[in-house]
Design an enzyme around this catalytic site. Sequence first.
Site, short mmCIF file in Angstrom:
data_model
loop_
_atom_site.label_atom_id
_atom_site.label_comp_id
_atom_site.label_asym_id
_atom_site.label_seq_id
_atom_site.Cartn_x
_atom_site.Cartn_y
_atom_site.Cartn_z
CE LYS A 40 -1.73 -4.43 3.43
NZ LYS A 40 -2.07 -5.70 2.77
CB SER B 288 -0.88 0.01 1.25
OG SER B 288 -1.51 1.27 1.42
CE1 TYR C 285 -3.16 0.24 4.60
CE2 TYR C 285 -3.74 -2.01 5.19
CZ TYR C 285 -3.47 -1.06 4.23
OH TYR C 285 -3.50 -1.39 2.90
C1 WQD Z 1 -9.71 9.68 0.58
C2 WQD Z 1 -9.97 11.16 0.74
C3 WQD Z 1 -10.24 11.83 3.03
C4 WQD Z 1 -14.02 9.62 3.60
C5 WQD Z 1 -6.85 4.87 2.78
C6 WQD Z 1 -5.74 4.08 3.40
C7 WQD Z 1 -4.83 3.59 2.30
C8 WQD Z 1 -5.62 2.82 1.27
C9 WQD Z 1 -6.77 3.65 0.74
C10 WQD Z 1 -5.49 0.45 1.62
C11 WQD Z 1 -9.21 11.79 1.91
C12 WQD Z 1 -11.54 12.05 2.24
C13 WQD Z 1 -12.87 10.15 3.02
C14 WQD Z 1 -15.04 10.50 4.05
C15 WQD Z 1 -13.72 12.37 3.33
N1 WQD Z 1 -6.13 1.63 1.83
N2 WQD Z 1 -12.73 11.50 2.89
N3 WQD Z 1 -14.84 11.85 3.90
O1 WQD Z 1 -7.24 7.85 3.55
O2 WQD Z 1 -6.50 8.26 1.12
O3 WQD Z 1 -6.34 5.98 2.11
O4 WQD Z 1 -7.56 4.06 1.88
O5 WQD Z 1 -4.45 0.26 1.04
O6 WQD Z 1 -3.86 2.77 2.86
O7 WQD Z 1 -5.01 4.94 4.24
O8 WQD Z 1 -8.57 6.92 1.57
O9 WQD Z 1 -10.94 6.93 0.96
O10 WQD Z 1 -10.32 7.16 3.42
O11 WQD Z 1 -9.91 9.07 1.88
O12 WQD Z 1 -13.58 13.60 3.22
O13 WQD Z 1 -16.10 10.10 4.60
O14 WQD Z 1 -11.35 11.37 1.02
O15 WQD Z 1 -10.00 12.91 3.92
O16 WQD Z 1 -8.83 13.10 1.53
P1 WQD Z 1 -7.14 7.37 2.13
P2 WQD Z 1 -10.01 7.47 1.99
#
Ligand code: WQD
Length: 327
Positions: free
Chosen positions: A145, A117, A141
């Site tokens: 990895k 990841s 997490y």
């Molecule tokens: C994306 C953007 C949030 C939800 C995570 C893991 C990473 C990978 C992918 C496995 C950010 C914003 C999100 C919400 C929001 N997982 N957001 N409201 O954090 O980039 O990555 O998932 O490999 O390891 O860390 O993904 O989809 O949570 O967030 O505003 O209800 O959307 O702040 O900018 P992230 P995400």
Amino acid sequence: MKIAVFGGAGYIGSHTVLQLLERGHDVAVYDNLSSGHRSNLLPTAEFVEGDILDTQALQAFMEDFQPQGVVHLAAFKAAGESMLHPEKYSTNNITGSLNLLNACTAVGVKYFVFSSSAATYGAPQYLPMDEKHPTNPENYYGYTKLAIEDYLRWYDQLKGLKYAALRYFNAAGYDAQGRITGLEKNPANLLPVVMECVAGMRKSMQVFGDDYATPDGTGVRDYIHVSDLAIGHGMAFDYLEQKQESLVVNLGVNSGASVLEVIKMAEEITGRQVNYEIVERRAGDPAEVVADPKLALETLGWQAEHSNLRNLILTTWEAYLANGVVR
Ligand code: WQD
């Protein structure tokens, strides 16, 4: 090649099984169905319900199937949860992975493709992020990895297990032919959260901060279609078999989309409104995360082809419609 896919009933796992079957591999799935869906299983792949923490069941499966290749996607992946319940991540992501590595060497598995990841990098020090970027994971997490990547280096050196650690950026989208439609239960990632809003499964959502140094102030991420990820896994086995060398490589698109861009595109495609409230930033969130996928192109010949934002949202919407959401 005979390939065992651990976590093959899951979102990325099932798309990977589909792609490996299309490439002519003989595939078996081992999954405990803790988050995967039986409906994601494909009839042409053998299925064994089991847990990587059950070493006896794991060994029996490996002795019976005798795979030459393994794909390991059987892990918990919620970054926020990993900071609240690290024990769960230690047991499943680390102990479970070590069980799997030992089960592989016990039956002479030759190639190991690992679902790693972008979370291994932590906060971006430069963009786009290439594989030379420092790895300072900011959540447990991401640490699990990176820890498995370290074990893989030792198992390559000591046991000759050749591996490809694929560092996914933000996985999204669904199979364009609708062959896989299992929805994540209680999603935390952006795209399924937005989809639940337009599907009427959730009244509103929170946007975690709009004061980042990005064009519209909201977080920017590199969203990659799960079919592009799956193709990368298929290419990884070809690479390992031909080169007999291990590899750590990013799978991303090298372009980013903001939270508000995703919301606006979802509203345009579905004709529905997304109710959202701008709230405080989420701890640990960087402003922008974008991949440099140059090494994947140079080594695997891989580049994203299905990952434009419209296709990511459209195919996800089709999956929700296939689950009974009224258009
Ligand atoms: C994306 C953007 C949030 C939800 C995570 C893991 C990473 C990978 C992918 C496995 C950010 C914003 C999100 C919400 C929001 N997982 N957001 N409201 O954090 O980039 O990555 O998932 O490999 O390891 O860390 O993904 O989809 O949570 O967030 O505003 O209800 O959307 O702040 O900018 P992230 P995400």
